[in-house]
Design an enzyme around this catalytic site. Structure first.
Site, short mmCIF file in Angstrom:
data_model
loop_
_atom_site.label_atom_id
_atom_site.label_comp_id
_atom_site.label_asym_id
_atom_site.label_seq_id
_atom_site.Cartn_x
_atom_site.Cartn_y
_atom_site.Cartn_z
N THR A 142 21.75 24.54 -4.48
CA THR A 142 22.76 25.11 -5.55
C THR A 142 22.12 26.69 -5.92
O THR A 142 21.24 26.98 -6.02
CB THR A 142 22.73 24.24 -6.70
OG1 THR A 142 23.23 22.86 -6.46
CG2 THR A 142 23.38 24.75 -8.15
N ARG A 163 32.84 12.05 -7.61
CA ARG A 163 31.57 12.31 -8.42
C ARG A 163 31.53 13.90 -8.75
O ARG A 163 31.55 14.67 -7.91
CB ARG A 163 30.24 11.98 -7.29
CG ARG A 163 29.26 11.98 -7.96
CD ARG A 163 28.22 13.39 -7.53
NE ARG A 163 26.97 13.61 -8.30
CZ ARG A 163 26.05 14.78 -8.11
NH1 ARG A 163 26.83 15.90 -7.67
NH2 ARG A 163 24.96 14.62 -8.55
N GLY A 202 28.66 16.75 -10.64
CA GLY A 202 27.16 16.72 -11.09
C GLY A 202 27.18 17.28 -12.10
O GLY A 202 27.70 17.36 -13.07
N GLY A 205 19.16 20.26 -8.86
CA GLY A 205 18.37 19.14 -8.95
C GLY A 205 19.43 17.99 -8.65
O GLY A 205 20.38 18.09 -8.40
N GLY A 232 21.84 15.81 -9.99
CA GLY A 232 22.64 16.02 -11.19
C GLY A 232 22.56 15.00 -12.20
O GLY A 232 22.65 15.54 -13.32
N1 ASP Z 1 22.53 19.77 -9.19
C1 ASP Z 1 23.47 19.61 -8.08
C2 ASP Z 1 24.32 18.39 -8.19
O1 ASP Z 1 23.71 17.11 -8.59
C3 ASP Z 1 22.96 19.57 -6.73
C4 ASP Z 1 22.00 20.40 -6.20
O2 ASP Z 1 21.37 21.31 -7.49
O3 ASP Z 1 22.05 21.03 -5.07
O4 ASP Z 1 25.50 18.17 -7.87
#
Ligand code: ASP
Length: 260
Positions: A126, A154, A156, A178, A180
């Site tokens: 992300t 879904r 996040g 992280g 999510g």
């Molecule tokens: N935090 C993001 C999510 O859960 C994923 C990521 O950080 O890559 O959608």
């Protein structure tokens, strides 16, 4: 960064179970506490631009799906064919996870396998950014494709103000990456700001407590980029690495991946 295929945001976003890309983003202005967020858009080239537009040009904080795309179009943002977001690498990651989930036996195994590839590699991808200007104004933004193999619409933490993004001139700005679900349950970004505001913790103390103590205890993985009102930076994560970069007011650029 959304335009680069290297990151899990915009072009290069991870794939859903249905082999589409659904993008989430949010932005917050620490001076006014205004914010904008978008969830599950499939055809807006720059979801972070859309999040900013929602903040500046609508009465709302969060828009989703079809409606968000209509708003983007009305505001003249660039709309692309969903195939624009395709990258072979992300498509292959989905196939690898799908193969694992079909051979998993029970629900818990499936849940584990669902996230396995991303969690073990601990490279969420992300993109997030926090900035402080010379007037003391902080802004934070986050943009993502979410997690590989997500389904059922879904959403996040990235588009959730207080979880994926938070900014307040009184304290700090935070952008999260992280797993999510854990970041939502822990209200990671807001908790860091709250600890500074209510407990007078430093940015370093607050980010450390939220990531290394509270998030880790719940079983969540990931990290944050954070910047306080005095220009102190913190890059706290409980994974093996977190791609990150910073620049101070003299233009000194620092790029890192692993722990110090
Ligand atoms: N935090 C993001 C999510 O859960 C994923 C990521 O950080 O890559 O959608």
């Amino acid at each position: 960064m959304e335009a680069s295929p290297l990151f899990n945001a915009g072009k290069g976003a991870v794939f859903t179970h249905e082999e589409t890309n659904e993008l989430d983003a949010s932005f917050m202005d620490g001076k006014t506490l205004n914010a904008g967020a978008v969830a599950g858009v499939k055809n807006v080239k720059s979801p972070i631009e859309l999040a900013v537009k929602i903040m500046t040009d609508s009465d709302h904080v969060m828009l989703s799906g079809e409606g968000a795309s209509i708003f983007a179009k009305e505001k003249g943002l660039e709309i692309v064919d969903p195939s624009y977001f395709y990258t072979e690498k992300r498509f292959q990651s989905l196939q690898r996870i799908k193969n694992k989930t079909t051979t998993a036996l029970d629900h818990d195994d499936k849940k584990a396998a669902f996230y396995d590839a991303d969690i073990k590699n601990a490279k969420f991808g992300t993109v997030g950014c926090v900035a402080l200007d010379k007037e003391g104004n902080i802004a934070a933004g986050t943009s993502t494709g979410g997690m590989t193999n997500k389904r059922w619409g879904r959403i996040g933490d990235a588009p959730i103000i207080g979880s994926g993004t938070y900014a307040n001139n009184l304290t700090c700005g935070v952008s999260s990456t992280g797993w999510g679900e854990y970041f939502i349950r822990s209200q990671v970004a807001y908790d860091i700001s709250a600890q500074m505001e209510y407990q007078q913790k430093t940015l370093k103390e607050a980010t450390k407590d939220v990531i290394q103590n509270k998030l880790t205890k719940l079983g969540g993985t990931g990290g944050v980029v954070a910047l306080d009102k005095n220009g102190n930076m913190s890059f706290e994560f409980n994974t093996a690495g977190m791609y990150r970069a910073s620049m101070n007011d003299k233009g000194d650029l620092v790029v890192k991946i692993y722990k110090e």
